[in-house]
Design a protein around this motif. Structure first.
Motif, PDB file in Angstrom:
ATOM      1  N   VAL A  72      11.044   0.168  -1.503  1.00  0.00           N
ATOM      2  CA  VAL A  72      10.022  -0.786  -1.354  1.00  0.00           C
ATOM      3  C   VAL A  72       9.749  -0.569  -2.989  1.00  0.00           C
ATOM      4  CG1 VAL A  72       9.010  -0.071   0.463  1.00  0.00           C
ATOM      5  CG2 VAL A  72       8.347   1.212  -1.214  1.00  0.00           C
ATOM      6  N   GLN A  73       9.100  -1.507  -3.393  1.00  0.00           N
ATOM      7  CA  GLN A  73       8.907  -2.682  -5.039  1.00  0.00           C
ATOM      8  C   GLN A  73       6.854  -2.818  -5.114  1.00  0.00           C
ATOM      9  OE1 GLN A  73      10.492  -6.424  -5.871  1.00  0.00           O
ATOM     10  NE2 GLN A  73      10.544  -4.946  -8.227  1.00  0.00           N
ATOM     11  N   ASP A  74       6.034  -1.449  -5.956  1.00  0.00           N
ATOM     12  CA  ASP A  74       4.891  -2.256  -6.030  1.00  0.00           C
ATOM     13  C   ASP A  74       4.517  -3.655  -6.493  1.00  0.00           C
ATOM     14  OD1 ASP A  74       2.634  -1.739  -7.099  1.00  0.00           O
ATOM     15  OD2 ASP A  74       2.329  -0.362  -7.265  1.00  0.00           O
ATOM     16  N   LYS A  75       4.638  -4.181  -5.684  1.00  0.00           N
ATOM     17  CA  LYS A  75       3.828  -5.771  -5.637  1.00  0.00           C
ATOM     18  C   LYS A  75       2.718  -5.657  -7.366  1.00  0.00           C
ATOM     19  CE  LYS A  75       3.412  -7.789  -1.601  1.00  0.00           C
ATOM     20  NZ  LYS A  75       2.845  -8.199  -0.485  1.00  0.00           N
ATOM     21  N   THR A  76       2.072  -4.550  -7.487  1.00  0.00           N
ATOM     22  CA  THR A  76       1.059  -4.917  -8.635  1.00  0.00           C
ATOM     23  C   THR A  76       1.872  -4.857  -9.268  1.00  0.00           C
ATOM     24  OG1 THR A  76      -0.863  -4.479  -7.413  1.00  0.00           O
ATOM     25  CG2 THR A  76      -1.061  -4.353 -10.101  1.00  0.00           C
ATOM     26  N   HIS A  77       2.696  -3.492  -9.800  1.00  0.00           N
ATOM     27  CA  HIS A  77       3.758  -3.257 -10.756  1.00  0.00           C
ATOM     28  C   HIS A  77       5.205  -2.994 -10.609  1.00  0.00           C
ATOM     29  CE1 HIS A  77      -0.090  -1.844 -13.061  1.00  0.00           C
ATOM     30  NE2 HIS A  77      -0.445  -0.977 -11.930  1.00  0.00           N
ATOM     31  N   PRO A  78       5.814  -4.224 -10.325  1.00  0.00           N
ATOM     32  CA  PRO A  78       7.203  -4.569 -10.213  1.00  0.00           C
ATOM     33  C   PRO A  78       8.360  -3.548 -10.768  1.00  0.00           C
ATOM     34  CG  PRO A  78       6.369  -6.832 -11.303  1.00  0.00           C
ATOM     35  CD  PRO A  78       4.729  -5.251 -11.102  1.00  0.00           C
ATOM     36  N   GLU A  79       8.027  -3.199 -11.761  1.00  0.00           N
ATOM     37  CA  GLU A  79       9.235  -2.478 -12.197  1.00  0.00           C
ATOM     38  C   GLU A  79       9.273  -0.352 -12.249  1.00  0.00           C
ATOM     39  OE1 GLU A  79       4.866  -0.963 -14.335  1.00  0.00           O
ATOM     40  OE2 GLU A  79       6.548  -3.052 -13.491  1.00  0.00           O
ATOM     41  N   LEU A  80       7.989  -0.664 -10.441  1.00  0.00           N
ATOM     42  CA  LEU A  80       8.160   0.707  -9.911  1.00  0.00           C
ATOM     43  C   LEU A  80       8.562   1.062  -8.340  1.00  0.00           C
ATOM     44  CD1 LEU A  80       4.464   2.175 -10.945  1.00  0.00           C
ATOM     45  CD2 LEU A  80       6.609   2.165 -11.721  1.00  0.00           C
ATOM     46  N   PHE A  81       9.855   1.707  -8.433  1.00  0.00           N
ATOM     47  CA  PHE A  81      10.267   1.183  -6.890  1.00  0.00           C
ATOM     48  C   PHE A  81       9.712   2.862  -6.245  1.00  0.00           C
ATOM     49  CE2 PHE A  81      12.658  -1.485  -9.254  1.00  0.00           C
ATOM     50  CZ  PHE A  81      12.955  -2.679  -8.288  1.00  0.00           C
ATOM     51  N   THR A  82      10.269   2.751  -4.828  1.00  0.00           N
ATOM     52  CA  THR A  82       9.882   4.338  -3.902  1.00  0.00           C
ATOM     53  C   THR A  82      11.794   4.105  -3.427  1.00  0.00           C
ATOM     54  OG1 THR A  82       7.335   4.661  -4.198  1.00  0.00           O
ATOM     55  CG2 THR A  82       8.458   5.954  -3.124  1.00  0.00           C
ATOM     56  N   VAL A  83      11.811   4.980  -3.230  1.00  0.00           N
ATOM     57  CA  VAL A  83      12.940   5.253  -2.143  1.00  0.00           C
ATOM     58  C   VAL A  83      13.216   6.458  -0.884  1.00  0.00           C
ATOM     59  CG1 VAL A  83      15.792   5.059  -2.219  1.00  0.00           C
ATOM     60  CG2 VAL A  83      14.472   4.149  -4.073  1.00  0.00           C
ATOM     61  N   PHE A  84      12.370   6.502   0.238  1.00  0.00           N
ATOM     62  CA  PHE A  84      12.180   7.391   0.829  1.00  0.00           C
ATOM     63  C   PHE A  84      13.824   7.525   1.487  1.00  0.00           C
ATOM     64  CE2 PHE A  84      11.589   8.559   5.420  1.00  0.00           C
ATOM     65  CZ  PHE A  84      10.775   9.827   4.688  1.00  0.00           C
ATOM     66  N   GLU A  85      13.964   8.755   1.588  1.00  0.00           N
ATOM     67  CA  GLU A  85      16.093   8.906   1.995  1.00  0.00           C
ATOM     68  C   GLU A  85      15.661  10.383   2.822  1.00  0.00           C
ATOM     69  OE1 GLU A  85      17.907  10.096  -1.196  1.00  0.00           O
ATOM     70  OE2 GLU A  85      16.689   9.274  -2.653  1.00  0.00           O
ATOM     71  N   VAL A  86      16.833  10.103   4.724  1.00  0.00           N
ATOM     72  CA  VAL A  86      17.162  10.760   5.617  1.00  0.00           C
ATOM     73  C   VAL A  86      18.142  11.106   5.563  1.00  0.00           C
ATOM     74  CG1 VAL A  86      15.954  11.859   7.725  1.00  0.00           C
ATOM     75  CG2 VAL A  86      14.524  10.712   6.445  1.00  0.00           C
ATOM     76  N   TYR A  87      18.709  12.330   5.033  1.00  0.00           N
ATOM     77  CA  TYR A  87      19.857  13.001   5.748  1.00  0.00           C
ATOM     78  C   TYR A  87      19.260  13.753   6.821  1.00  0.00           C
ATOM     79  CZ  TYR A  87      20.958  11.189   0.647  1.00  0.00           C
ATOM     80  OH  TYR A  87      20.422  10.341  -0.047  1.00  0.00           O
TER      81      TYR A  87
END
Length: 135
Positions: A72-87
């Motif tokens: 996902v990408q932050d709408k307010t700060h578009p330079e910020l991303f969060t990636v959620f990973e499950v292995y």
């Protein structure tokens, strides 16, 4: 061919149920779950989003050990991303790090990344509506 499609669909649903915690199994205890928080250089946002989306789609499609890879990408700060990973396991994660698609993503985006924080997390509630699982 239709029978194989049905078997594959059932297999994918089972994998997602284990990934999200809907089924309690020994394999669930072996999962590796983590988050990545990234800051991307503003000039590279479009290229980074494309590379990340391609990587996530490929990893989930071709690697049985990648149970979920969501970004996902932050709408307010578009330079910020969060990636959620499950292995499925630590071994699945280590395998993932050596795949051609991961190496392409990593080397192709290296200069785009301003900062990266990897966070090991413990699953508490990983739920997903069954109708969201593509058949």
């Amino acid at each position: 061919m239709k029978a194989n499609h049905g078997i594959l669909t059932s297999f994918i649903i089972c994998i997602l149920m284990v990934a999200t915690g809907s089924v309690k199994t020994f394999a669930q205890d072996q999962r590796k779950v983590r988050m990545a928080k990234l800051e991307i250089h503003s000039a590279d946002l479009k290229a980074y989003k494309e590379a990340l989306a391609e990587h996530a789609k490929t990893a989930v499609k071709v690697e049985p050990g990648v149970l979920a890879l969501q970004a996902v990408q932050d709408k307010t700060h578009p330079e910020l991303f969060t990636v959620f990973e499950v292995y499925a396991s630590e071994e699945a994660y280590q395998f993932h790090l050596k795949t051609p698609h991961f190496l392409k993503y990593k080397t192709g985006t290296l200069k785009m990344v301003k900062s990266l924080e990897l966070i090991e997390v413990e699953p508490v509630a990983l739920e997903i509506k069954p109708e969201l699982i593509k058949h």
